[in-house]
Design an enzyme around this catalytic site. Structure first.
Site, PDB file in Angstrom:
ATOM      1  N   ASP A  85       0.904  -1.311   0.179  1.00  0.00           N
ATOM      2  CA  ASP A  85      -0.100  -0.005   0.117  1.00  0.00           C
ATOM      3  C   ASP A  85       0.657   1.225  -0.024  1.00  0.00           C
ATOM      4  O   ASP A  85       0.282   2.217   0.827  1.00  0.00           O
ATOM      5  CB  ASP A  85      -0.853   0.076   1.290  1.00  0.00           C
ATOM      6  CG  ASP A  85      -2.072  -0.923   1.167  1.00  0.00           C
ATOM      7  OD1 ASP A  85      -2.065  -1.783   0.028  1.00  0.00           O
ATOM      8  OD2 ASP A  85      -2.959  -1.161   2.078  1.00  0.00           O
TER       9      ASP A  85
ATOM     10  N   LYS B 257      -6.583  -4.889  -3.423  1.00  0.00           N
ATOM     11  CA  LYS B 257      -7.460  -5.632  -2.439  1.00  0.00           C
ATOM     12  C   LYS B 257      -8.728  -4.486  -1.827  1.00  0.00           C
ATOM     13  O   LYS B 257      -8.410  -3.466  -1.892  1.00  0.00           O
ATOM     14  CB  LYS B 257      -6.460  -5.911  -1.180  1.00  0.00           C
ATOM     15  CG  LYS B 257      -5.737  -5.025  -0.494  1.00  0.00           C
ATOM     16  CD  LYS B 257      -4.778  -5.476   0.402  1.00  0.00           C
ATOM     17  CE  LYS B 257      -3.807  -4.305   0.968  1.00  0.00           C
ATOM     18  NZ  LYS B 257      -4.731  -3.421   1.827  1.00  0.00           N
TER      19      LYS B 257
ATOM     20  N   CYS C  27      -2.113  -2.802   7.421  1.00  0.00           N
ATOM     21  CA  CYS C  27      -1.844  -3.573   6.229  1.00  0.00           C
ATOM     22  C   CYS C  27      -0.379  -4.633   6.471  1.00  0.00           C
ATOM     23  O   CYS C  27      -0.520  -5.537   5.999  1.00  0.00           O
ATOM     24  CB  CYS C  27      -2.049  -3.011   5.198  1.00  0.00           C
ATOM     25  SG  CYS C  27      -3.853  -2.543   4.905  1.00  0.00           S
TER      26      CYS C  27
END
Ligand code: VGL
Ligand code: ZN
Length: 219
Positions: free
Chosen positions: A32, A117, A165
């Site tokens: 990310d 995602k 994450c």
């Protein structure tokens, strides 16, 4: 200089310095590293997020030279999802599909597949599994299948954010049987509550994740 290491499992992370961290049995997962997290103007800006980009790029270069695969996760939310505070969740609107905030940071070297995602409204914290906020069992993602198909045995996890994450991805890595390392110079925390990032690192170490970098030995 050699990295300091936490609980090496079989010595494979200790014998080699950073240059030798990568071989074809390793997958580097870049989590990310997107504008909404990394850019100071992003809607869920992580303090110091942009400053890790050069060290992450250095890892990507080392990984590719060593023959390791590099994967990128991309938080990729619909405009409305129970993940967002406006829809009953906890987060400001971020990484909405096809917006500037969802784009990978412009300085990031992209040298492998990008796996999205959260696409269908899941929280999608882990790169390996998706859980529908409405309930139910986690569903495996295509990234896990691709990493397994490539034959990797070890994972190196970097990116944003340490306490969400990165943590979820590294914990899943260990659960799935990978020897998993997190590079401290290449992660930053959201720290919704002060200390969340530090607690996440302790949790990772306790789960058997190898913390690599300055300060790792102190945990
Ligand atoms: C993340 C909060 C919400 C992350 C994603 O990438 O760590 N954190 N969505
Ligand atoms: Zn998100």
């Amino acid at each position: 200089m050699k990295d300091s290491l936490r609980s090496p499992h079989d010595g494979s992370w200790t014998v080699h310095g950073p240059e030798g961290r990568y071989d074809p049995l390793v997958a580097l997962v870049v989590v990310d590293l997107q504008n909404d997290f990394a850019d100071p103007a992003g809607s869920l800006s992580v303090s110091g997020g942009a400053e890790i980009v050069p060290s992450v790029n250095q890892e990507i270069a080392r990984a590719l030279v060593g023959g390791a695969a590099v994967f990128y996760t991309q938080d990729w939310h619909p405009a409305h999802t129970p993940h967002f505070a406006q829809d009953g969740g906890v987060w400001p609107v971020h990484c909405v599909q096809n917006t500037w905030g969802a784009k990978l940071h412009p300085d990031l070297t992209v040298g492998g597949p990008v796996v999205q995602k959260g696409t269908h409204g899941e929280d999608g914290y882990s790169g390996f599994s998706m859980r529908n906020p409405a309930g139910g069992l986690p569903v495996p993602t295509e990234m896990g299948a691709k990493i397994a198909a490539g034959g990797a045995k070890r994972l190196v996890v970097v990116g944003l954010a340490t306490d969400y994450c990165v943590k979820a991805t590294a914990l899943d890595g260990v659960r799935l049987g990978y020897e998993t390392a997190v590079l401290l110079e290449c992660v930053r925390a959201v720290d919704l509550e002060p200390g969340d990032g530090d607690r996440a690192l302790d949790e990772l170490a306790a789960a058997g994740v190898i913390l690599v970098g300055i300060g790792a030995a102190a945990r």
